[in-house]
Design an enzyme around this catalytic site. Structure first.
Site, PDB file in Angstrom:
ATOM      1  N   ASP A  76       1.721  -3.494   9.778  1.00 40.50           N
ATOM      2  CA  ASP A  76       3.050  -3.228   9.219  1.00 40.50           C
ATOM      3  C   ASP A  76       3.948  -4.449   9.050  1.00 40.50           C
ATOM      4  OD1 ASP A  76       5.157  -1.691   8.198  1.00 40.50           O
ATOM      5  OD2 ASP A  76       6.039  -1.466  10.179  1.00 40.50           O
ATOM      6  N   CYS A 123      -5.640  10.497  -8.791  1.00 35.37           N
ATOM      7  CA  CYS A 123      -4.350  11.122  -9.126  1.00 35.37           C
ATOM      8  C   CYS A 123      -4.435  11.874 -10.465  1.00 35.37           C
ATOM      9  CB  CYS A 123      -3.245  10.074  -9.197  1.00 35.37           C
ATOM     10  SG  CYS A 123      -2.590   9.591  -7.596  1.00 35.37           S
ATOM     11  N   CYS A 164      -1.707  14.292 -12.558  1.00 34.63           N
ATOM     12  CA  CYS A 164      -0.674  14.807 -11.648  1.00 34.63           C
ATOM     13  C   CYS A 164       0.528  13.854 -11.606  1.00 34.63           C
ATOM     14  CB  CYS A 164      -1.279  14.951 -10.257  1.00 34.63           C
ATOM     15  SG  CYS A 164      -0.118  15.424  -8.988  1.00 34.63           S
ATOM     16  N   CYS A 211       1.909  16.352  -2.280  1.00 34.98           N
ATOM     17  CA  CYS A 211       0.686  15.816  -2.890  1.00 34.98           C
ATOM     18  C   CYS A 211      -0.500  16.767  -2.675  1.00 34.98           C
ATOM     19  CB  CYS A 211       0.378  14.444  -2.294  1.00 34.98           C
ATOM     20  SG  CYS A 211      -1.164  13.746  -2.914  1.00 34.98           S
TER      21      CYS A 211
HETATM   22 FE1  SF4 Z   1      -1.190  11.297  -7.028  1.00 34.11          FE
HETATM   23 FE2  SF4 Z   1      -0.473  12.896  -5.044  1.00 34.11          FE
HETATM   24 FE3  SF4 Z   1       1.385  11.833  -6.628  1.00 34.11          FE
HETATM   25 FE4  SF4 Z   1      -0.204  13.758  -7.537  1.00 34.11          FE
HETATM   26  S1  SF4 Z   1       1.304  13.943  -5.913  1.00 34.11           S
HETATM   27  S2  SF4 Z   1       0.322  11.829  -8.572  1.00 34.11           S
HETATM   28  S3  SF4 Z   1      -2.122  13.254  -6.511  1.00 34.11           S
HETATM   29  S4  SF4 Z   1       0.037  10.737  -5.267  1.00 34.11           S
END
Ligand code: SF4
Ligand code: SF4
Length: 375
Positions: free
Chosen positions: A134, A188, A191, A247
């Site tokens: 971090d 992703c 989405c 997500c």
């Molecule tokens: Fe990607 Fe999750 Fe955002 Fe959808 S919600 S675009 S899967 S990071």
């Protein structure tokens, strides 16, 4: 011992000490990241908590002479709490983000890095190692992405197929030429949920975050929270998980893997009102071991006041009047004044008008005026 053999034994060892995922990458510079970080700096999108030297952040060889590889590790943390208390009128609660549940992850990850370091020294006595978590120079997420731990989501989190994005990251630069892993494919797709739900529009575009608008950062600042964000932080008193909880890749990832990260529900979802008057000593004893306490009690108290305003919690009015009158810190007095205006009622109105006559600090006076205007 051959490198491949050492690598496979290390992978086994890492699992035995509670590392949930390990990946390897080269120590070559992070060229693309360098450009991205420079751009973020130019745009003023950085939080200011990070290392400012972009060269150090992207060139492992500048951090360790003879650097050949970087070992990335990930520890999964829980996304759900057992026996979560429910806040109600008269007993409202705030929430710490998941990355602040259980013991401070810096301690937990550092412990594993230390064990790996000792394990390597025992086998390769002249090994050179530099480890970090971090607050180190390297960008943990960029290392993890290149080492195949997960892909970099549009919400800027590293997403693993096994644990979703609920992972803590750490890494060790070494002079051993470990065989690099392949990055994993970005899943992703089309989405955009995280971008759509972010309460402050902090995800400027896929994978680009304006930290200055991100609640996770804003809850850690010590001054007055800018007006536009005051009604948006809700009851978050440290951090924000919204772009992770929505997500779809995190669906079903509960990750109850480490006892040390299981939260004490009374600390992860604390009652708000007692936070207003908590002493330094009490705060340290209660919250000192969680990562969310690293900025001290002031930001937590300021956020608790805003959370009480969010709930329009009338039962908090006497305490808020008291701190508006007596607290030594202008940020706390002023935020209390604003919250009193937001909650409203005769008692709050009377106290605000009296405070307007008495208060000397110009910033607090401005907040009192804002409070009166909200009544
Ligand atoms: Fe990607 Fe999750 Fe955002 Fe959808 S919600 S675009 S899967 S990071
Ligand atoms: Fe937005 Fe919260 Fe995600 Fe920050 S942490 S980008 S404020 S949803």
């Amino acid at each position: 011992m051959k490198v491949a053999e050492l690598q496979s034994e290390l992978t086994e060892y890492a699992k035995s000490i509670g590392v949930d995922k390990i990946g390897f990458t080269t120590a070559s510079p992070f060229h693309e990241l360098k450009n991205r970080l420079r751009r973020q700096q130019e745009l003023g999108f950085q939080s200011g908590f990070e290392e400012s030297d972009v060269e150090l952040r992207t060139e492992p060889l500048k951090l360790l002479d003879g650097a050949e590889s970087i070992i990335a590790i990930a520890l999964a943390y829980p996304s759900r709490m057992e026996n979560a208390p429910i806040g109600k009128k008269g007993a409202r609660r705030g929430i710490f983000c998941r990355a602040s549940w259980g013991v401070d992850y810096h301690v937990a990850v550092r412990e594993r890095l230390q064990l790996i370091e000792e394990w390597l020294i025992a086998r390769v006595p002249d090994v050179k190692i530099k480890s970090m978590v971090d607050t180190g120079e390297l960008v943990d997420r960029a290392v993890a992405e290149r080492a195949g731990i997960g892909w970099s989501g549009k919400n800027c989190s590293i997403i693993t197929p096994e644990f979703g994005s609920y992972i803590y990251l750490g890494e060790l630069i070494t002079n051993i030429p470990f065989i690099p892993d392949e990055p994993i494919e970005d899943e992703c797709g089309d989405c955009t949920l995280c971008i759509d739900v972010c309460p402050t529009g902090a995800i400027v575009e896929a994978g680009q975050l304006n930290s200055q608008r991100c609640i996770a950062f804003l809850t850690q600042t010590k001054g007055f929270l800018p007006d536009e964000f005051r009604s948006k932080i809700g009851n978050r008193i440290y951090g924000c998980d919204t772009c992770q909880t929505v997500c779809p890749k995190n669906k079903g990832k509960i990750n109850w893997l480490h006892e040390e990260f299981k939260p004490d529900p009374e600390l992860a979802k604390p009652l708000l009102q007692p936070l207003l008057t908590i002493s330094n000593k009490e705060f340290k004893a209660k919250f000192g071991h969680v990562s969310g306490s690293w900025r001290g009690k002031k930001p937590i108290q300021r956020n608790a006041i805003l959370a009480l305003a969010h709930f329009k919690e009338e039962a908090a009015v006497p305490d808020l009047i008291d701190i508006m009158k007596r607290d030594e810190r202008p940020v706390i007095r002023g935020t209390a004044a604003w919250a009193l205006g937001k909650i409203g009622g005769d008692e709050a109105a009377q106290a605000l008008r009296a405070a307007k006559v008495r208060e000397q600090d110009p910033e607090v006076l401005l907040e009192i005026q804002k409070g009166i205007a909200l009544l």
